[in-house]
Design an enzyme around this catalytic site. Structure first.
Site, PDB file in Angstrom:
ATOM      1  N   HIS A  51       1.142  -5.591   7.420  1.00 51.69           N
ATOM      2  CA  HIS A  51       0.112  -4.674   6.941  1.00 51.69           C
ATOM      3  C   HIS A  51       0.175  -3.337   7.663  1.00 51.69           C
ATOM      4  O   HIS A  51       0.405  -3.281   8.853  1.00 51.69           O
ATOM      5  CB  HIS A  51      -1.268  -5.290   7.146  1.00 51.69           C
ATOM      6  CG  HIS A  51      -1.334  -6.706   6.711  1.00 51.69           C
ATOM      7  ND1 HIS A  51      -0.961  -7.098   5.445  1.00 51.69           N
ATOM      8  CD2 HIS A  51      -1.690  -7.829   7.360  1.00 51.69           C
ATOM      9  CE1 HIS A  51      -1.102  -8.417   5.353  1.00 51.69           C
ATOM     10  NE2 HIS A  51      -1.531  -8.880   6.497  1.00 51.69           N
TER      11      HIS A  51
ATOM     12  N   TYR B 184       2.084  -5.152   2.027  1.00 52.90           N
ATOM     13  CA  TYR B 184       0.866  -5.343   1.230  1.00 52.90           C
ATOM     14  C   TYR B 184      -0.356  -5.152   2.119  1.00 52.90           C
ATOM     15  O   TYR B 184      -0.251  -5.231   3.337  1.00 52.90           O
ATOM     16  CB  TYR B 184       0.847  -6.690   0.510  1.00 52.90           C
ATOM     17  CG  TYR B 184       0.994  -7.932   1.359  1.00 52.90           C
ATOM     18  CD1 TYR B 184      -0.130  -8.633   1.779  1.00 52.90           C
ATOM     19  CD2 TYR B 184       2.245  -8.420   1.716  1.00 52.90           C
ATOM     20  CE1 TYR B 184      -0.006  -9.787   2.526  1.00 52.90           C
ATOM     21  CE2 TYR B 184       2.380  -9.581   2.469  1.00 52.90           C
ATOM     22  CZ  TYR B 184       1.259 -10.256   2.871  1.00 52.90           C
ATOM     23  OH  TYR B 184       1.377 -11.398   3.613  1.00 52.90           O
TER      24      TYR B 184
END
Ligand code: NAG
Ligand code: NAG
Length: 312
Positions: free
Chosen positions: A287, A240
């Site tokens: 990330h 994400y």
């Protein structure tokens, strides 16, 4: 006929003014500001949503950035979101929590749209070590909207990071006390984060409990917006998006002109915070750090945002 005459007159006036500016050498910035009366999108020198159809497509695909009483989360969004931090709680519990949430918080006013008579300038301020010694403080404070992240401190760093904060993005683990005029922009990664808000802001008998922010200025990021950023901006790279990248994507819905500070590594390639010790091995976790940084650079090259990378 009359209006045509006026247009011609304004054009001549502009050309003359530009001539004067160029001759006096006092910056083409002022000249393009005058020319921008011909743009009907916003009153800045250049508006974020101007030109570039691909960019506009991505913007158009965005769901409402903030949760509201009326917004209905879909099963698909919930399924994506609950995997972020392995939430075990079911959808109906999420629904109930959101419902309870908006019994406490007033409706979030709709975002202000861009308009030809407005130029909303934003500084998106990350926590990168490249802010150290940058002297960006006054420049950052000059923006209408200054968005900071997590615990990024001001005290003791004013010269480099400024003093103004209109919005601060946080989640419970990164929370800090805000003053009465700063928007708390909650990035919820799990249902517990929403419950945390309820717990912090529910009317309580304990008057001594310190309020963490002005209740009227709380905004909650829509999980559907997080999914959108992951899919449309990052093409599903990484698990994400990072808080920083989502903040940048969010700013695109709040600003006409975006200047980015304190993102990325310093000039030696080190990733660390301006307020912490240098950690040469700071990783970007779940990330897609490299991908996000590349997009930032692309947006900078396309003059969509301006990326200030410090002086080191
Ligand atoms: C939760 O709310 C959404 C939208 O309001 C609705 O479509 C969904 O059926 C609800 N799910 C459950 C399990 O309550
Ligand atoms: C903070 O702002 C709210 C209104 O938004 C107001 O009711 C309250 O009195 C303010 N508190 C302080 C300490 O200024």
């Amino acid at each position: 006929m009359l209006s045509r005459k006026i247009t011609v007159f304004i054009t001549i006036l502009c050309l003359t003014t530009i001539g004067v500016f160029y001759r006096s050498g006092s910056g083409s910035g002022s000249a393009s500001r005058i020319l921008s009366i011909y743009s009907n999108l916003c009153a800045c020198e250049k508006c974020l949503t101007e030109g570039d159809p691909d960019f506009r497509e991505i913007m158009k695909a965005s769901p409402k950035p903030f949760l509201s009483r009326e917004y209905e989360t879909t099963q698909e969004v919930f399924n994506w979101w609950k995997r972020l931090q392995s939430n075990k709680d079911p959808f109906d519990f999420y629904n109930t929590t959101v419902k309870n949430l908006f019994e406490i918080f007033p409706p979030i006013p709709p975002l202000i749209e861009s308009s030809p008579d407005r130029c909303r300038t934003c500084a998106v301020v990350g926590n990168s070590g490249n802010l150290k010694g940058s002297h960006y403080g006054p420049l950052i404070d000059f923006h209408d909207i200054v968005i900071r992240m997590n615990r990024g401190p001001i005290k003791g760093y004013e010269k480099d990071v400024g003093t103004k904060t209109t919005h601060r993005v946080m989640y419970p683990e990164s929370s800090t006390l805000l003053d009465n005029t700063t928007h708390l922009v909650m990035f919820p990664f799990k249902i517990k984060d929403l419950q945390w808000l309820i717990q912090k802001f529910a009317p309580s008998k304990n008057k001594a409990a310190k309020r963490i922010a002005n209740k009227d200025l709380v905004m909650i990021l829509n999980p559907a917006f997080m999914k959108y950023v992951h899919e449309m901006w990052l093409k599903k790279k990484g698990r994400y998006p990072s808080t920083g990248f989502m903040t940048l994507a969010l700013s695109m819905h709040m600003c006409d002109e975006i200047n980015v500070f304190g993102f990325g590594a310093d000039s030696d390639g080190n990733w660390y915070h301006y307020f912490g010790a240098v950690n040469k091995n700071l990783r970007t976790g779940p990330h897609p750090g490299g991908q996000e940084y590349d997009i930032l650079q692309q947006l900078h090259k396309a003059h969509k945002i301006h990326f200030y990378n410090g002086w080191q």
